[in-house]
Design a protein around this motif. Structure first.
Motif, PDB file in Angstrom:
ATOM      1  N   MET A 146       0.832  -1.207   0.000  1.00 11.62           N
ATOM      2  CA  MET A 146       0.000   0.000   0.000  1.00 11.62           C
ATOM      3  C   MET A 146       0.869   1.262   0.000  1.00 11.62           C
ATOM      4  O   MET A 146       0.559   2.230  -0.676  1.00 11.62           O
ATOM      5  CB  MET A 146      -0.928   0.013   1.223  1.00 11.62           C
ATOM      6  CG  MET A 146      -2.056  -0.989   1.160  1.00 11.62           C
ATOM      7  SD  MET A 146      -3.248  -0.605  -0.128  1.00 11.62           S
ATOM      8  CE  MET A 146      -4.071   0.782   0.595  1.00 11.62           C
ATOM      9  N   GLU A 147       1.958   1.256   0.761  1.00  7.68           N
ATOM     10  CA  GLU A 147       2.852   2.415   0.791  1.00  7.68           C
ATOM     11  C   GLU A 147       3.545   2.611  -0.549  1.00  7.68           C
ATOM     12  O   GLU A 147       3.785   3.743  -0.972  1.00  7.68           O
ATOM     13  CB  GLU A 147       3.883   2.264   1.909  1.00  7.68           C
ATOM     14  CG  GLU A 147       3.282   2.434   3.290  1.00  7.68           C
ATOM     15  CD  GLU A 147       4.283   2.163   4.395  1.00  7.68           C
ATOM     16  OE1 GLU A 147       5.447   1.830   4.101  1.00  7.68           O
ATOM     17  OE2 GLU A 147       3.881   2.287   5.563  1.00  7.68           O
ATOM     18  N   ALA A 148       3.864   1.531  -1.231  1.00  8.26           N
ATOM     19  CA  ALA A 148       4.520   1.625  -2.532  1.00  8.26           C
ATOM     20  C   ALA A 148       3.566   2.180  -3.588  1.00  8.26           C
ATOM     21  O   ALA A 148       3.983   2.928  -4.479  1.00  8.26           O
ATOM     22  CB  ALA A 148       5.034   0.259  -2.969  1.00  8.26           C
ATOM     23  N   ASN A 149       2.273   1.836  -3.471  1.00 11.87           N
ATOM     24  CA  ASN A 149       1.287   2.284  -4.451  1.00 11.87           C
ATOM     25  C   ASN A 149       0.608   3.587  -4.061  1.00 11.87           C
ATOM     26  O   ASN A 149      -0.265   4.059  -4.780  1.00 11.87           O
ATOM     27  CB  ASN A 149       0.211   1.200  -4.648  1.00 11.87           C
ATOM     28  CG  ASN A 149       0.789  -0.058  -5.260  1.00 11.87           C
ATOM     29  OD1 ASN A 149       1.832  -0.027  -5.891  1.00 11.87           O
ATOM     30  ND2 ASN A 149       0.110  -1.171  -5.052  1.00 11.87           N
ATOM     31  N   ALA A 150       0.970   4.176  -2.925  1.00 14.88           N
ATOM     32  CA  ALA A 150       0.316   5.389  -2.441  1.00 14.88           C
ATOM     33  C   ALA A 150       0.576   6.561  -3.376  1.00 14.88           C
ATOM     34  O   ALA A 150       1.660   6.701  -3.961  1.00 14.88           O
ATOM     35  CB  ALA A 150       0.815   5.731  -1.040  1.00 14.88           C
ATOM     36  N   LEU A 151      -0.444   7.415  -3.516  1.00 15.34           N
ATOM     37  CA  LEU A 151      -0.319   8.608  -4.342  1.00 15.34           C
ATOM     38  C   LEU A 151       0.459   9.674  -3.588  1.00 15.34           C
ATOM     39  O   LEU A 151       0.447   9.712  -2.354  1.00 15.34           O
ATOM     40  CB  LEU A 151      -1.707   9.142  -4.695  1.00 15.34           C
ATOM     41  CG  LEU A 151      -2.551   8.231  -5.588  1.00 15.34           C
ATOM     42  CD1 LEU A 151      -3.966   8.788  -5.690  1.00 15.34           C
ATOM     43  CD2 LEU A 151      -1.932   8.117  -6.967  1.00 15.34           C
ATOM     44  N   PRO A 152       1.126  10.577  -4.299  1.00 20.54           N
ATOM     45  CA  PRO A 152       1.850  11.644  -3.604  1.00 20.54           C
ATOM     46  C   PRO A 152       0.889  12.560  -2.849  1.00 20.54           C
ATOM     47  O   PRO A 152      -0.287  12.655  -3.186  1.00 20.54           O
ATOM     48  CB  PRO A 152       2.560  12.393  -4.737  1.00 20.54           C
ATOM     49  CG  PRO A 152       1.995  11.898  -5.997  1.00 20.54           C
ATOM     50  CD  PRO A 152       1.277  10.628  -5.735  1.00 20.54           C
ATOM     51  N   LYS A 153       1.414  13.242  -1.839  1.00 19.90           N
ATOM     52  CA  LYS A 153       0.608  14.120  -0.995  1.00 19.90           C
ATOM     53  C   LYS A 153       0.030  15.258  -1.842  1.00 19.90           C
ATOM     54  O   LYS A 153       0.729  15.881  -2.631  1.00 19.90           O
ATOM     55  CB  LYS A 153       1.477  14.693   0.123  1.00 19.90           C
ATOM     56  CG  LYS A 153       0.705  15.505   1.119  1.00 19.90           C
ATOM     57  CD  LYS A 153       1.587  15.988   2.239  1.00 19.90           C
ATOM     58  CE  LYS A 153       0.793  16.771   3.234  1.00 19.90           C
ATOM     59  NZ  LYS A 153       1.617  17.280   4.317  1.00 19.90           N
ATOM     60  N   GLY A 154      -1.259  15.522  -1.667  1.00 16.80           N
ATOM     61  CA  GLY A 154      -1.915  16.599  -2.386  1.00 16.80           C
ATOM     62  C   GLY A 154      -2.423  16.190  -3.757  1.00 16.80           C
ATOM     63  O   GLY A 154      -2.977  17.014  -4.484  1.00 16.80           O
TER      64      GLY A 154
END
Length: 173
Positions: free
Chosen positions: A66-74
């Protein structure tokens, strides 16, 4: 002896300050100076010991995925940046397309915004005749000198009348 086999001159340190000694290849906390000028001794670290600062948080396989596929902040889901204008006209425009483009540009120039974004922009769009301050009694002399140095001798009568009516409203005796 090749360069890759030698340890680095400035070894990388862990969060706890543990580094690999380049001479003995042991894990140590290097000597350092205190604020009063005295020197702390170099400390050896037992093999296999990991201080609490260096212990990583446990992450399960699903958490790491999940952390690897997370979108950038904002980031907004589904938003894509608008295409650049350079990419649109890939083939030459026809006569009618050129004509329509000119019409659109002319229409955009004629259309002015109803509400200005910035009050400071009003200074850039000043009228051709200079504004005359009416705060002091010596302002009448400056008004006379401003009229004599006006850049446009063919001023509209309506503009002059509007300016004189504004001056009458502003004049305080």
């Amino acid at each position: 002896m090749s360069r890759s086999s030698l340890p680095p001159i400035e070894p990388t340190k862990t969060a706890a300050g543990i580094a690999l000694d380049p001479r003995t290849l042991e894990r140590v906390i290097p000597e350092s100076k205190r604020s009063d000028g005295s020197v702390r001794k170099q400390l050896k670290i037992r093999p296999g010991f990991t201080p609490q600062e260096d212990v990583r948080l446990f992450r399960g396989t699903k958490q790491t995925q999940m952390e690897a596929n997370a979108l950038p902040k904002g980031h907004i889901i589904g938003w894509t940046p608008p295409p650049s204008k350079e990419a649109e006209p890939s083939k030459p425009m026809s006569k009618s397309a050129k004509k329509n483009a000119k019409r659109r540009e002319k229409k955009a120039e004629e259309k002015e915004p109803a509400v200005k974004d910035n009050w400071e922009d009003d200074d850039d769009e000043a009228p051709a005749t200079p504004a005359i301050p009416a705060a002091s009694p010596s302002s009448k002399q400056t008004a006379h000198s401003a009229d004599s140095a006006a850049p446009d001798p063919k001023a509209d009568a309506t503009t002059a009348e509007a300016l004189s009516s504004k001056m009458e409203k502003l004049d305080v005796s």
